[in-house]
Motif scaffolding. Structure first.
Motif, PDB file in Angstrom:
ATOM      1  N   GLY A 139      36.685  33.954  41.989  1.00 37.68           N
ATOM      2  CA  GLY A 139      37.885  33.397  42.603  1.00 37.68           C
ATOM      3  C   GLY A 139      38.976  32.967  41.654  1.00 37.68           C
ATOM      4  O   GLY A 139      40.070  32.593  42.094  1.00 37.68           O
ATOM      5  N   VAL A 140      38.736  32.990  40.348  1.00 37.89           N
ATOM      6  CA  VAL A 140      39.769  32.552  39.405  1.00 37.89           C
ATOM      7  C   VAL A 140      39.650  33.342  38.106  1.00 37.89           C
ATOM      8  O   VAL A 140      38.544  33.669  37.653  1.00 37.89           O
ATOM      9  CB  VAL A 140      39.663  31.029  39.134  1.00 37.89           C
ATOM     10  CG1 VAL A 140      38.315  30.686  38.512  1.00 37.89           C
ATOM     11  CG2 VAL A 140      40.806  30.548  38.264  1.00 37.89           C
ATOM     12  N   THR A 141      40.801  33.663  37.523  1.00 39.21           N
ATOM     13  CA  THR A 141      40.853  34.411  36.267  1.00 39.21           C
ATOM     14  C   THR A 141      41.785  33.703  35.291  1.00 39.21           C
ATOM     15  O   THR A 141      42.912  33.346  35.648  1.00 39.21           O
ATOM     16  CB  THR A 141      41.342  35.850  36.491  1.00 39.21           C
ATOM     17  OG1 THR A 141      40.413  36.541  37.322  1.00 39.21           O
ATOM     18  CG2 THR A 141      41.483  36.597  35.171  1.00 39.21           C
ATOM     19  N   PRO A 145      41.045  35.630  46.247  1.00 45.74           N
ATOM     20  CA  PRO A 145      40.012  35.370  47.264  1.00 45.74           C
ATOM     21  C   PRO A 145      38.690  36.090  47.044  1.00 45.74           C
ATOM     22  O   PRO A 145      37.737  35.830  47.749  1.00 45.74           O
ATOM     23  CB  PRO A 145      40.683  35.854  48.552  1.00 45.74           C
ATOM     24  CG  PRO A 145      41.607  36.935  48.092  1.00 45.74           C
ATOM     25  CD  PRO A 145      42.108  36.496  46.745  1.00 45.74           C
ATOM     26  N   VAL A 146      38.638  37.020  46.095  1.00 46.36           N
ATOM     27  CA  VAL A 146      37.410  37.778  45.857  1.00 46.36           C
ATOM     28  C   VAL A 146      37.044  37.681  44.391  1.00 46.36           C
ATOM     29  O   VAL A 146      37.847  37.284  43.553  1.00 46.36           O
ATOM     30  CB  VAL A 146      37.579  39.264  46.264  1.00 46.36           C
ATOM     31  CG1 VAL A 146      37.754  39.405  47.755  1.00 46.36           C
ATOM     32  CG2 VAL A 146      38.743  39.894  45.529  1.00 46.36           C
ATOM     33  N   GLU A 147      35.791  38.067  44.071  1.00 46.37           N
ATOM     34  CA  GLU A 147      35.336  37.946  42.692  1.00 46.37           C
ATOM     35  C   GLU A 147      36.083  38.885  41.762  1.00 46.37           C
ATOM     36  O   GLU A 147      36.337  38.571  40.610  1.00 46.37           O
ATOM     37  CB  GLU A 147      33.838  38.204  42.624  1.00 46.37           C
ATOM     38  CG  GLU A 147      32.997  37.139  43.329  1.00 46.37           C
ATOM     39  CD  GLU A 147      31.521  37.342  43.088  1.00 46.37           C
ATOM     40  OE1 GLU A 147      31.174  38.232  42.301  1.00 46.37           O
ATOM     41  OE2 GLU A 147      30.716  36.600  43.674  1.00 46.37           O
ATOM     42  N   ASP A 148      36.415  40.075  42.240  1.00 46.29           N
ATOM     43  CA  ASP A 148      37.138  41.041  41.421  1.00 46.29           C
ATOM     44  C   ASP A 148      38.630  40.872  41.674  1.00 46.29           C
ATOM     45  O   ASP A 148      39.114  41.160  42.769  1.00 46.29           O
ATOM     46  CB  ASP A 148      36.706  42.473  41.780  1.00 46.29           C
ATOM     47  CG  ASP A 148      37.369  43.507  40.880  1.00 46.29           C
ATOM     48  OD1 ASP A 148      38.123  43.103  39.968  1.00 46.29           O
ATOM     49  OD2 ASP A 148      37.137  44.708  41.082  1.00 46.29           O
ATOM     50  N   PRO A 149      39.412  40.382  40.683  1.00 44.98           N
ATOM     51  CA  PRO A 149      40.845  40.165  40.922  1.00 44.98           C
ATOM     52  C   PRO A 149      41.591  41.440  41.241  1.00 44.98           C
ATOM     53  O   PRO A 149      42.646  41.409  41.863  1.00 44.98           O
ATOM     54  CB  PRO A 149      41.329  39.548  39.597  1.00 44.98           C
ATOM     55  CG  PRO A 149      40.331  39.980  38.581  1.00 44.98           C
ATOM     56  CD  PRO A 149      39.020  40.052  39.311  1.00 44.98           C
ATOM     57  N   ARG A 150      41.051  42.585  40.827  1.00 44.08           N
ATOM     58  CA  ARG A 150      41.729  43.842  41.134  1.00 44.08           C
ATOM     59  C   ARG A 150      41.603  44.202  42.609  1.00 44.08           C
ATOM     60  O   ARG A 150      42.348  45.029  43.126  1.00 44.08           O
ATOM     61  CB  ARG A 150      41.150  44.963  40.272  1.00 44.08           C
ATOM     62  CG  ARG A 150      41.446  44.805  38.788  1.00 44.08           C
ATOM     63  CD  ARG A 150      40.661  45.799  37.960  1.00 44.08           C
ATOM     64  NE  ARG A 150      39.220  45.549  38.068  1.00 44.08           N
ATOM     65  CZ  ARG A 150      38.292  46.256  37.420  1.00 44.08           C
ATOM     66  NH1 ARG A 150      38.671  47.242  36.628  1.00 44.08           N
ATOM     67  NH2 ARG A 150      37.025  45.969  37.555  1.00 44.08           N
TER      68      ARG A 150
END
Length: 252
Positions: free
Chosen positions: A49-51, A89-94
């Motif tokens: 959820g965060v990068t 909102p998802v684990e993969d920001p892409r």
């Protein structure tokens, strides 16, 4: 930064805590090694959820090309500090993408601003100027989100007294990032205020970012041809286009 980002009640970054590799690891725990982008010279460290994006010079890029390890301290003794934090909102920001807008949506509507006091709304096929009255504004933009009376102006000492012989009031359009000031005696527009919604401003997140283009057909700074200033134009570019401001740097 004047803002603090807390996780489980403990700040990850803020006025007293810099978002460095060690501080992020200390608060959020270890993560899989991230990805280094040589084009942007940025190392992205992703949690669910965060990068966190860390600027890394190319001379240290070899230290981050191996995903089996992560260097918390650079050879010169410094540690990378995050320059951007993205929440998704998802684990993969892409895989995160904004929801589609309706076909008739006017979000981030382009507003062309002319220095002599005219706003053009291309999507609405209308314009407002200093001769426009409240009914003209409502007909063009709809009912304002709020109406505010302007009662106190701390800068009035710098103006002629006759200019303050009547009261003023604002029409606030928060969704457009626009305020319109009216003269309460003539009931005509006196000023347009275009908001950029910068995070360090007191009105942050009250107004949407106004997607304006300030158009100069003959820039006073000596630039040839047409020039435009947008909310994302840097101050150095503005000075290059319009020349240095009269009276020194702007009051912020």
């Amino acid at each position: 930064s004047e803002f603090a980002l807390n996780y489980d009640g403990v700040p990850c970054c803020g006025p007293k805590v810099a978002p460095t590799f060690p501080s992020v690891y200390h608060q959020l725990g270890p993560a899989l090694p991230g990805n280094y982008d040589e084009g942007t010279e940025t190392y992205c460290l992703t949690y669910p959820g965060v990068t966190f994006s860390f600027p890394i010079s190319k001379k240290f890029s070899s230290l981050f090309s191996d995903r089996r390890s992560l260097n918390l301290v650079l050879p010169d003794g410094s540690t990378p500090v995050a320059s951007r934090i993205r929440i998704h909102p998802v684990e993969d920001p892409r895989g995160a993408s904004p929801p589609p807008l309706p076909c008739d949506s006017l979000y981030m509507e382009l507003i062309q601003a002319h220095p002599r006091g005219k706003l053009t709304f291309a999507a609405r096929s209308c314009y407002l100027d200093f001769f426009s009255e409240p009914q003209d504004v409502v007909a063009a933009l709809g009912r304002p989100c709020a109406v505010m009376q302007k009662r106190v102006d701390k800068l009035r000492i710098h103006a002629h007294q006759k200019e303050y012989s009547s009261a003023y009031y604002f029409y606030n359009y928060f969704h457009l990032g626009l305020d319109i000031l009216f003269d309460a005696k003539q009931h005509t527009i006196r000023k347009f205020v275009l908001h950029t919604n910068t995070p360090d401003h007191i009105d942050f997140n009250i107004y949407n970012k106004c997607n304006f283009r300030l158009i100069f057909e003959d820039p006073p700074g000596g630039s040839s041809g047409r020039a435009e200033v947008s909310p994302d134009t840097r101050w150095t570019e503005i000075e290059r286009c319009l020349g240095p401001p009269q009276g020194g740097k702007p009051l912020i």
